[in-house]
Design a protein around this motif. Structure first.
Motif, PDB file in Angstrom:
ATOM      1  N   GLU A  68       0.826  -1.214   0.000  1.00 51.99           N
ATOM      2  CA  GLU A  68       0.000   0.000   0.000  1.00 51.99           C
ATOM      3  C   GLU A  68       0.855   1.257   0.000  1.00 51.99           C
ATOM      4  O   GLU A  68       0.548   2.231  -0.696  1.00 51.99           O
ATOM      5  CB  GLU A  68      -0.927   0.020   1.216  1.00 51.99           C
ATOM      6  N   VAL A  69       1.925   1.240   0.783  1.00 53.01           N
ATOM      7  CA  VAL A  69       2.815   2.391   0.856  1.00 53.01           C
ATOM      8  C   VAL A  69       3.471   2.628  -0.498  1.00 53.01           C
ATOM      9  O   VAL A  69       3.581   3.766  -0.960  1.00 53.01           O
ATOM     10  CB  VAL A  69       3.867   2.181   1.975  1.00 53.01           C
ATOM     11  N   VAL A  70       3.899   1.540  -1.158  1.00 51.49           N
ATOM     12  CA  VAL A  70       4.517   1.659  -2.481  1.00 51.49           C
ATOM     13  C   VAL A  70       3.507   2.211  -3.484  1.00 51.49           C
ATOM     14  O   VAL A  70       3.810   3.143  -4.250  1.00 51.49           O
ATOM     15  CB  VAL A  70       5.068   0.287  -2.951  1.00 51.49           C
ATOM     16  N   GLU A  71       2.298   1.657  -3.502  1.00 48.45           N
ATOM     17  CA  GLU A  71       1.266   2.121  -4.442  1.00 48.45           C
ATOM     18  C   GLU A  71       0.885   3.575  -4.176  1.00 48.45           C
ATOM     19  O   GLU A  71       0.737   4.354  -5.123  1.00 48.45           O
ATOM     20  CB  GLU A  71       0.032   1.218  -4.366  1.00 48.45           C
ATOM     21  N   ASN A  72       0.746   3.952  -2.922  1.00 54.15           N
ATOM     22  CA  ASN A  72       0.429   5.351  -2.590  1.00 54.15           C
ATOM     23  C   ASN A  72       1.540   6.292  -3.046  1.00 54.15           C
ATOM     24  O   ASN A  72       1.271   7.401  -3.522  1.00 54.15           O
ATOM     25  CB  ASN A  72       0.179   5.520  -1.093  1.00 54.15           C
ATOM     26  N   PHE A  73       2.780   5.853  -2.911  1.00 55.92           N
ATOM     27  CA  PHE A  73       3.891   6.689  -3.369  1.00 55.92           C
ATOM     28  C   PHE A  73       3.841   6.859  -4.888  1.00 55.92           C
ATOM     29  O   PHE A  73       3.981   7.971  -5.398  1.00 55.92           O
ATOM     30  CB  PHE A  73       5.237   6.084  -2.960  1.00 55.92           C
ATOM     31  N   LEU A  74       3.647   5.750  -5.603  1.00 53.29           N
ATOM     32  CA  LEU A  74       3.639   5.812  -7.070  1.00 53.29           C
ATOM     33  C   LEU A  74       2.457   6.599  -7.633  1.00 53.29           C
ATOM     34  O   LEU A  74       2.559   7.192  -8.703  1.00 53.29           O
ATOM     35  CB  LEU A  74       3.674   4.399  -7.664  1.00 53.29           C
ATOM     36  N   ARG A  78       5.388  11.475  -6.093  1.00 54.15           N
ATOM     37  CA  ARG A  78       6.652  10.776  -6.385  1.00 54.15           C
ATOM     38  C   ARG A  78       7.896  11.640  -6.155  1.00 54.15           C
ATOM     39  O   ARG A  78       8.800  11.681  -6.970  1.00 54.15           O
ATOM     40  CB  ARG A  78       6.658  10.217  -7.810  1.00 54.15           C
ATOM     41  N   LYS A  79       7.964  12.279  -5.015  1.00 50.68           N
ATOM     42  CA  LYS A  79       9.128  13.089  -4.646  1.00 50.68           C
ATOM     43  C   LYS A  79      10.161  12.203  -3.949  1.00 50.68           C
ATOM     44  O   LYS A  79       9.828  11.384  -3.098  1.00 50.68           O
ATOM     45  CB  LYS A  79       8.731  14.237  -3.710  1.00 50.68           C
ATOM     46  N   TYR A  80      11.417  12.404  -4.295  1.00 49.31           N
ATOM     47  CA  TYR A  80      12.505  11.606  -3.726  1.00 49.31           C
ATOM     48  C   TYR A  80      12.467  11.601  -2.199  1.00 49.31           C
ATOM     49  O   TYR A  80      12.612  10.556  -1.565  1.00 49.31           O
ATOM     50  CB  TYR A  80      13.858  12.145  -4.218  1.00 49.31           C
ATOM     51  N   GLY A  81      12.257  12.751  -1.601  1.00 51.65           N
ATOM     52  CA  GLY A  81      12.252  12.867  -0.142  1.00 51.65           C
ATOM     53  C   GLY A  81      11.116  12.135   0.541  1.00 51.65           C
ATOM     54  O   GLY A  81      11.129  11.945   1.751  1.00 51.65           O
ATOM     55  N   LYS A  82      10.116  11.716  -0.237  1.00 55.72           N
ATOM     56  CA  LYS A  82       8.968  11.003   0.330  1.00 55.72           C
ATOM     57  C   LYS A  82       9.027   9.501   0.086  1.00 55.72           C
ATOM     58  O   LYS A  82       8.066   8.788   0.388  1.00 55.72           O
ATOM     59  CB  LYS A  82       7.661  11.562  -0.248  1.00 55.72           C
ATOM     60  N   LEU A  83      10.148   9.006  -0.466  1.00 54.51           N
ATOM     61  CA  LEU A  83      10.271   7.560  -0.676  1.00 54.51           C
ATOM     62  C   LEU A  83      10.154   6.835   0.659  1.00 54.51           C
ATOM     63  O   LEU A  83      10.797   7.224   1.647  1.00 54.51           O
ATOM     64  CB  LEU A  83      11.612   7.219  -1.322  1.00 54.51           C
ATOM     65  N   PRO A  84       9.328   5.803   0.728  1.00 56.86           N
ATOM     66  CA  PRO A  84       9.165   5.080   1.999  1.00 56.86           C
ATOM     67  C   PRO A  84      10.407   4.269   2.354  1.00 56.86           C
ATOM     68  O   PRO A  84      11.167   3.848   1.482  1.00 56.86           O
ATOM     69  CB  PRO A  84       7.969   4.164   1.734  1.00 56.86           C
ATOM     70  N   LYS A  85      10.576   4.080   3.635  1.00 56.67           N
ATOM     71  CA  LYS A  85      11.673   3.265   4.168  1.00 56.67           C
ATOM     72  C   LYS A  85      11.079   2.073   4.895  1.00 56.67           C
ATOM     73  O   LYS A  85       9.984   2.156   5.425  1.00 56.67           O
ATOM     74  CB  LYS A  85      12.525   4.096   5.111  1.00 56.67           C
ATOM     75  N   LEU A  86      11.810   0.996   4.908  1.00 55.89           N
ATOM     76  CA  LEU A  86      11.410  -0.195   5.657  1.00 55.89           C
ATOM     77  C   LEU A  86      12.320  -0.279   6.873  1.00 55.89           C
ATOM     78  O   LEU A  86      13.534  -0.070   6.747  1.00 55.89           O
ATOM     79  CB  LEU A  86      11.569  -1.437   4.777  1.00 55.89           C
ATOM     80  N   GLN A  87      11.742  -0.570   8.027  1.00 52.48           N
ATOM     81  CA  GLN A  87      12.556  -0.679   9.237  1.00 52.48           C
ATOM     82  C   GLN A  87      11.993  -1.749  10.163  1.00 52.48           C
ATOM     83  O   GLN A  87      10.792  -1.831  10.358  1.00 52.48           O
ATOM     84  CB  GLN A  87      12.616   0.668   9.956  1.00 52.48           C
ATOM     85  N   ILE A  88      12.905  -2.542  10.708  1.00 50.23           N
ATOM     86  CA  ILE A  88      12.569  -3.547  11.716  1.00 50.23           C
ATOM     87  C   ILE A  88      13.485  -3.300  12.912  1.00 50.23           C
ATOM     88  O   ILE A  88      14.703  -3.254  12.756  1.00 50.23           O
ATOM     89  CB  ILE A  88      12.790  -4.986  11.195  1.00 50.23           C
ATOM     90  N   GLU A  89      12.899  -3.133  14.092  1.00 50.29           N
ATOM     91  CA  GLU A  89      13.683  -2.936  15.310  1.00 50.29           C
ATOM     92  C   GLU A  89      13.391  -4.063  16.285  1.00 50.29           C
ATOM     93  O   GLU A  89      12.233  -4.420  16.490  1.00 50.29           O
ATOM     94  CB  GLU A  89      13.338  -1.609  15.981  1.00 50.29           C
ATOM     95  N   ALA A  90      14.448  -4.590  16.886  1.00 45.63           N
ATOM     96  CA  ALA A  90      14.317  -5.579  17.956  1.00 45.63           C
ATOM     97  C   ALA A  90      14.951  -4.981  19.206  1.00 45.63           C
ATOM     98  O   ALA A  90      16.158  -4.764  19.257  1.00 45.63           O
ATOM     99  CB  ALA A  90      15.005  -6.881  17.579  1.00 45.63           C
ATOM    100  N   TYR A  91      14.103  -4.658  20.181  1.00 46.54           N
ATOM    101  CA  TYR A  91      14.573  -4.137  21.459  1.00 46.54           C
ATOM    102  C   TYR A  91      14.922  -5.335  22.326  1.00 46.54           C
ATOM    103  O   TYR A  91      14.135  -6.279  22.447  1.00 46.54           O
ATOM    104  CB  TYR A  91      13.489  -3.287  22.121  1.00 46.54           C
ATOM    105  N   LEU A  92      16.101  -5.309  22.933  1.00 43.67           N
ATOM    106  CA  LEU A  92      16.593  -6.449  23.708  1.00 43.67           C
ATOM    107  C   LEU A  92      16.616  -6.125  25.192  1.00 43.67           C
ATOM    108  O   LEU A  92      16.707  -4.949  25.588  1.00 43.67           O
ATOM    109  CB  LEU A  92      17.995  -6.832  23.219  1.00 43.67           C
ATOM    110  N   SER A  93      16.553  -7.175  26.013  1.00 38.60           N
ATOM    111  CA  SER A  93      16.598  -6.987  27.463  1.00 38.60           C
ATOM    112  C   SER A  93      17.901  -6.275  27.822  1.00 38.60           C
ATOM    113  O   SER A  93      18.944  -6.491  27.200  1.00 38.60           O
ATOM    114  CB  SER A  93      16.485  -8.329  28.180  1.00 38.60           C
ATOM    115  N   GLU A  94      17.810  -5.413  28.788  1.00 36.42           N
ATOM    116  CA  GLU A  94      18.946  -4.566  29.161  1.00 36.42           C
ATOM    117  C   GLU A  94      20.101  -5.378  29.715  1.00 36.42           C
ATOM    118  O   GLU A  94      19.976  -6.043  30.727  1.00 36.42           O
ATOM    119  CB  GLU A  94      18.514  -3.526  30.201  1.00 36.42           C
TER     120      GLU A  94
END
Length: 192
Positions: A68-74, A78-94
């Motif tokens: 959906e994010v890709v289709e909405n962008f296209l 279609r501005k370069y600064g609005k290209l979506p990024k993919l991110q996965i974060e894993a928070y670990l026990s301290e």
């Protein structure tokens, strides 16, 4: 105490545009309808913990990025600064591991963790902008970088594992060869 995952955050990963899941130390059970994203959450955890660029490439960034994010962008401006990024974060026990502990996360809090970021490479911004100006522009997946970073901002890869894990997915076992390879991976993951 062993290091564990306490939270997973996904941005533009598969069906999730933004998703956060707090996890318990002992055991977590994901329950949901078919196609609700349970396997996607497990795949995201596997990808970020593996530090394996080849796993991301094999899966294909185009199949990992939220459609959906890709289709909405296209269909948008279609501005370069609005290209979506993919991110996965894993928070670990301290454990206050200096290699893992920092603020390189979406919450800006100082803690241990790992992040996988896929974003457009700035050095190719002119090429990407040229593609985006075409009337039938395609999404520039090939111009995205794949970076594995700790919350301390250090790069890591598959050779350096901060948390041992094994993804068991019985849907991948479809023949005798695959079964043998699957069993081998289970044994390798548990070698001391």
């Amino acid at each position: 105490m062993a290091r564990t995952i306490t939270k997973v955050k996904l941005v533009n990963f598969k069906r999730f545009q933004e998703f956060s899941l707090d996890l318990q130390i002992e055991r977590n059970i994901l329950i949901g309808d078919n196609e609700s994203g349970k396997s996607s959450i497990l795949q995201a955890i596997d990808l970020v913990l593996s530090g394996s660029r080849s796993k991301v490439v094999t899966s294909g960034l185009e199949s990992l990025m939220n459609i959906e994010v890709v289709e909405n962008f296209l269909t948008g401006d279609r501005k370069y600064g609005k290209l979506p990024k993919l991110q996965i974060e894993a928070y670990l026990s301290e454990q206050h591991n200096p290699d893992l502990n920092g603020r390189n996360n979406s919450e800006g809090i100082k803690c241990d963790g790992l992040v996988l970021r896929c974003a457009p490479m700035d050095e190719y911004s002119a090429d990407i902008q040229a593609i985006l100006k075409e009337s039938e522009a395609s999404f520039p997946f090939e111009y995205y970088s794949i970076k594995f970073l700790t919350f301390a901002g250090e790069s890591y890869g598959g050779y350096r594992r901060y948390l041992r894990h094994l993804l068991l997915d019985s849907s991948l076992i479809n023949n005798e060869y695959a079964t043998r390879e699957y069993v081998k991976s289970v044994y390798r993951a548990n070698e001391i």
